[in-house]
Design an enzyme around this catalytic site. Sequence first.
Site, PDB file in Angstrom:
ATOM      1  CE  LYS A 152      48.889  16.085  39.766  1.00 13.86           C
ATOM      2  NZ  LYS A 152      49.768  16.582  38.602  1.00 13.86           N
ATOM      3  CD  GLU A 175      43.237  31.432  44.071  1.00 10.49           C
ATOM      4  OE1 GLU A 175      42.899  31.712  45.310  1.00 10.49           O
ATOM      5  OE2 GLU A 175      42.709  32.047  43.170  1.00 10.49           O
ATOM      6  CB  CYS A 194      43.676  32.583  38.067  1.00  5.95           C
ATOM      7  SG  CYS A 194      45.154  32.048  39.022  1.00  5.95           S
ATOM      8  CD  GLU A 197      40.268  30.713  34.326  1.00  2.00           C
ATOM      9  OE1 GLU A 197      39.818  29.737  34.797  1.00  2.00           O
ATOM     10  OE2 GLU A 197      40.942  31.549  35.039  1.00  2.00           O
TER      11      GLU A 197
HETATM   12  C1  UN1 Z   1      47.915  33.067  39.097  1.00  7.68           C
HETATM   13  O1  UN1 Z   1      47.726  33.605  38.137  1.00  7.68           O
HETATM   14  O2  UN1 Z   1      47.675  31.734  39.088  1.00  7.68           O
HETATM   15  O3  UN1 Z   1      48.904  38.490  40.769  1.00  7.68           O
HETATM   16  C2  UN1 Z   1      48.770  33.718  39.973  1.00  7.68           C
HETATM   17  C3  UN1 Z   1      49.758  38.000  39.648  1.00  7.68           C
HETATM   18  C4  UN1 Z   1      50.468  37.130  40.132  1.00  7.68           C
HETATM   19  C5  UN1 Z   1      50.332  35.707  40.521  1.00  7.68           C
HETATM   20  C6  UN1 Z   1      49.192  34.949  39.560  1.00  7.68           C
HETATM   21  N1  UN1 Z   1      51.435  37.855  41.272  1.00  7.68           N
HETATM   22  O4  UN1 Z   1      49.168  37.963  38.560  1.00  7.68           O
END
Ligand code: UN1
Length: 483
Positions: free
Chosen positions: A162, A237, A271, A372
């Site tokens: 999804k 995650e 993230c 965040e």
């Molecule tokens: C994310 O922010 O969800 O290390 C992944 C990084 C990328 C992946 C980010 N290669 O910022």
Amino acid sequence: MDAVSGRTFENRNPADTREVVGTFAESGPEDVQRAVAAARDAFPRWRAVAAPKRGEILFRAAEILVKRKEEISRDMTREMGKVLAETRGDVQEAIDMTYYMAGEGRRQFGQTTPSELPDKFQMSVRMPVGVAGLITPWNFPMAIPSWKMMPALVLGNTVVIKPATDTPLSVVNLVKVLEEAGLPAGVVNMVTGGGAEVGEPLMRHQDVGVVSFTGSTGVGRKVSEACAPAFKHCHLEMGGKNIIMVMDDARLDLAVDGAVWGGFGTTGQRCTAASRIAVHKKVYPEFAARFVERTKALRVGNGLEPGIDMGPCINESQRRTVEKYVEIAKGERAKLLCGGHRLEGGAWTHGFFHEPTIFGDCSPAMRISREEVFGPVVAVIPVDSLEEAIEVGNSVEYGLSASIYTQDINKAFTAMREMYTGIFYVNAPTIGAETHLPFGGTKNTGNGHREACVQALEVFGEWKSIYIDYSGHLQRAQIDTGE
Ligand code: UN1
């Protein structure tokens, strides 16, 4: 696949909402049922395909992605908004992961160990779980789906995915490539639609054996609870509040480059984004001045246009979240150093643009330093020492990524040891993970699993330990040891 209800939704370009990127099925629980049934039916056949052959299909998919990289990247900028250089990076990350997992077709190493008994052989092998339910975010519309899909597939699982409602096209593109590469029907199934209508029934479905989710900590908790009663494998995650620590001996030019890229790359919607910068008081004024100067020079606009550094927020609700945090930070008496407003008029009229924004003189206790935002807002926190920077760094609920800028190897190693995060950088920002090291975080960022690298196989597999006794008589472990 069309929704049983026949309903559809439009996906529009966040940089220019007049542009419809595509129309997608607005699926519901019945569509999830169909997709899971297809995946369940395909599982015995896919699992029986030799693992190196499964890997070869992935290899061919990677080759097709390489050929289509430009076209797919352009589609992605239109649906997600980040600049073309970054969507090329996103597709490249999917390519890297697909090649990597193609190689796992010939590895998937287990153990062989000597037995404590004579004429007995033992080994461990990986086996697939069954149907994997994948729920993926909009910020890395192809990379993150590939992080989940490729390890699941190479182990012999089948998949129902999804994608985020803001970015279904990139997953459509990925699924098409897999089909073209020779993936049999039913092995990957995509269901587009909302979290309540599609995500919930998918994670709760009794025939789904493993769920992998990337998104907010709030939703992740719900996924975890949904998986708990049936003891499903569950990989999460989630959020981050990643820190760059700038020491008084740092190369400031390098640190400023890292802060701009880490803070405002992908419009801060990673993230791993560097949303906090702890700066040693000795260099704070100079760092802040240079960081602000560079940030003010960023060109915000449509990511397909040359010369643009930063695209829009993904949607209006995300932009409102950014605005809400700007207000919160002002209320907490953080010092607005630049930005702070939505961008409207001219080329910005039809998009969800917001200025890159820096708050200075932040204290670690302020919400802007702890929560965040997932947008272009960075909190700069003055500190007195490495020890204080580390304490501030570890004081938040998340533990994804952290970094230090210093020329002193002792400081670098100390921070490397002390930071309780899943990822750590020296003289580089908090973003930029590669696919052949584990990716994930501690505390409220994750639930103990990692994506990427061989660790990803753990999420989508089970171990089987096998003992073969060829002595011709009963041998009792721990008992008939000949003593
Ligand atoms: C994310 O922010 O969800 O290390 C992944 C990084 C990328 C992946 C980010 N290669 O910022």
